[in-house]
Design a protein around this motif. Structure first.
Motif, short mmCIF file in Angstrom:
data_model
loop_
_atom_site.label_atom_id
_atom_site.label_comp_id
_atom_site.label_asym_id
_atom_site.label_seq_id
_atom_site.Cartn_x
_atom_site.Cartn_y
_atom_site.Cartn_z
N GLU A 34 4.87 -9.00 6.47
CA GLU A 34 5.43 -10.23 6.61
C GLU A 34 6.88 -10.22 6.68
N GLU A 35 7.36 -9.67 5.57
CA GLU A 35 8.82 -9.42 5.61
C GLU A 35 9.49 -8.77 6.68
N ASN A 36 8.74 -7.83 7.09
CA ASN A 36 9.39 -6.86 8.00
C ASN A 36 9.39 -7.58 9.45
N LYS A 37 8.39 -8.48 9.73
CA LYS A 37 8.12 -9.27 10.89
C LYS A 37 9.38 -10.32 11.07
N LYS A 38 9.92 -10.70 9.82
CA LYS A 38 11.12 -11.72 9.88
C LYS A 38 12.25 -10.84 10.31
N ILE A 39 12.34 -9.69 10.15
CA ILE A 39 13.65 -9.06 10.52
C ILE A 39 13.53 -8.68 11.86
N TYR A 40 12.30 -7.95 12.31
CA TYR A 40 11.99 -7.39 13.69
C TYR A 40 11.03 -8.40 14.42
N TYR B 109 16.25 -1.96 3.09
CA TYR B 109 15.99 -0.93 2.37
C TYR B 109 14.93 -1.42 1.27
N HIS B 110 14.82 -2.87 0.96
CA HIS B 110 13.78 -3.16 0.15
C HIS B 110 12.46 -3.01 0.69
N ILE B 111 12.40 -3.20 2.02
CA ILE B 111 10.97 -2.98 2.72
C ILE B 111 10.74 -1.56 2.45
N LYS B 112 11.88 -0.68 2.62
CA LYS B 112 11.47 0.83 2.59
C LYS B 112 10.73 1.15 1.24
N ILE B 113 11.37 0.32 0.10
CA ILE B 113 10.90 0.49 -1.25
C ILE B 113 9.47 0.23 -1.46
N LEU B 114 9.23 -1.03 -0.88
CA LEU B 114 7.75 -1.72 -0.86
C LEU B 114 6.72 -0.68 0.00
N VAL B 115 7.23 -0.33 1.04
CA VAL B 115 6.27 0.60 1.86
C VAL B 115 5.86 1.73 0.87
N LYS B 116 6.94 2.34 0.19
CA LYS B 116 6.57 3.48 -0.51
C LYS B 116 5.65 3.33 -1.89
N LEU B 117 5.87 2.08 -2.46
CA LEU B 117 5.23 1.62 -3.44
C LEU B 117 3.94 1.40 -3.13
N ALA B 118 3.64 0.75 -2.00
CA ALA B 118 2.32 0.54 -1.45
C ALA B 118 1.65 1.91 -1.13
N ASP B 119 2.27 2.77 -0.70
CA ASP B 119 1.60 4.25 -0.54
C ASP B 119 1.50 4.80 -1.84
N CYS B 120 2.14 4.67 -2.72
CA CYS B 120 1.95 5.46 -3.91
C CYS B 120 0.70 4.72 -4.82
N TYR B 121 0.45 3.29 -4.65
CA TYR B 121 -0.62 2.87 -5.33
C TYR B 121 -1.97 3.22 -4.69
N LEU B 122 -1.76 3.40 -3.33
CA LEU B 122 -3.00 4.08 -2.36
C LEU B 122 -3.19 5.27 -3.00
N GLN B 123 -2.32 6.32 -3.14
CA GLN B 123 -2.54 7.63 -3.44
C GLN B 123 -2.99 7.41 -5.02
N LYS B 124 -2.82 6.64 -5.77
CA LYS B 124 -3.37 6.60 -7.11
C LYS B 124 -4.73 6.05 -7.26
N GLY B 125 -5.10 5.50 -5.87
CA GLY B 125 -6.38 4.76 -5.82
C GLY B 125 -6.59 3.30 -6.15
N ASP B 126 -5.49 2.79 -6.06
CA ASP B 126 -5.51 1.30 -6.14
C ASP B 126 -5.19 0.79 -4.91
#
Length: 216
Positions: free
Chosen positions: A149-155, A119-136
């Motif tokens: 890197e965190e997701n690769k540790k799980i899968y 779930y933490h990864i889900k939050i981070l993915v959406k955060l990254a998407d949000c920053y991308l949409q904001k132009g950062d």
């Protein structure tokens, strides 16, 4: 007041608490069902109600703070879907800050820890998407690489769950005009799609089109 009366009052209070908690949990379940099909303003309104229920459950009835994590996350996603990036960022950051201590707590068993990390990864993915949409794009890229890197540790490196992260990485590179890096990343998505869906799938066609559009 005699001991019997005190006991009855306590029992009544416990029953009332259980009733209220059950009612709020049911309402949250109804919101989850609603938001499987509803988007836009209706989803934002529903998720705002969910956040109110979560605050009641956590702050008044001392239930798991993960209710707040989920409510902030889902409201953030609803705002993100509507391109309300500032509001989305506010709630996604709140979810990220709340979930950090929960996901690293030693009180959780291994299965719970894995779910919380996912779930933490889900939050981070959406955060990254949000920053991308904001132009950062720089910040989006930084968060996405860490999340990958965190997701690769799980899968594993070529798991289908990496695709959403690779998409943000590829689009971040495109925004930064690092086109070769973008193409390399899209090729990784291509390989994952081919493995999971086959060469003739619609997803392969879509990724080929997106690679062709990188230089446009």
């Amino acid at each position: 007041m005699d001991s019997i009366s005190i006991k009855n009052d306590e029992d009544n209070q416990d029953f009332l608490e259980l009733t209220v908690v059950a009612e709020k949990l049911q309402k949250i379940e109804q919101i989850e069902e609603l938001c499987k099909t509803e988007k836009g303003e209706k989803a934002v309104t529903a998720r705002t109600r969910q956040l109110g229920y979560a605050r009641l459950l956590v702050n008044l009835y001392h239930k798991s703070p993960f209710f707040l994590v989920q409510a902030h996350t889902e409201l953030g996603i609803a705002y993100l879907d509507m391109k309300y990036n500032e509001q989305a960022l506010e709630h996604l950051l709140a979810a990220y800050k709340l979930n950090g201590p929960i996901s690293s707590s030693t009180n959780n068993n291994n299965e719970d820890i894995d779910k919380l990390r996912q779930y933490h990864i889900k939050i981070l993915v959406k955060l990254a998407d949000c920053y991308l949409q904001k132009g950062d794009a720089e910040k989006a890229l930084k968060i996405s690489n860490k999340t990958l890197e965190e997701n690769k540790k799980i899968y594993n490196e070529h798991h289908i769950s990496n695709v959403d992260i690779y998409y943000i990485i590829a689009n971040s590179y495109t925004k930064l005009e690092k086109y070769e890096e973008s193409i390399k990343t899209f090729k990784i998505i291509y390989d994952i799609y081919e493995k999971y869906y086959g060469y003739d799938s619609d997803k392969i066609a879509k990724i080929c089109l997106e690679m062709a559009q990188v230089y446009e």
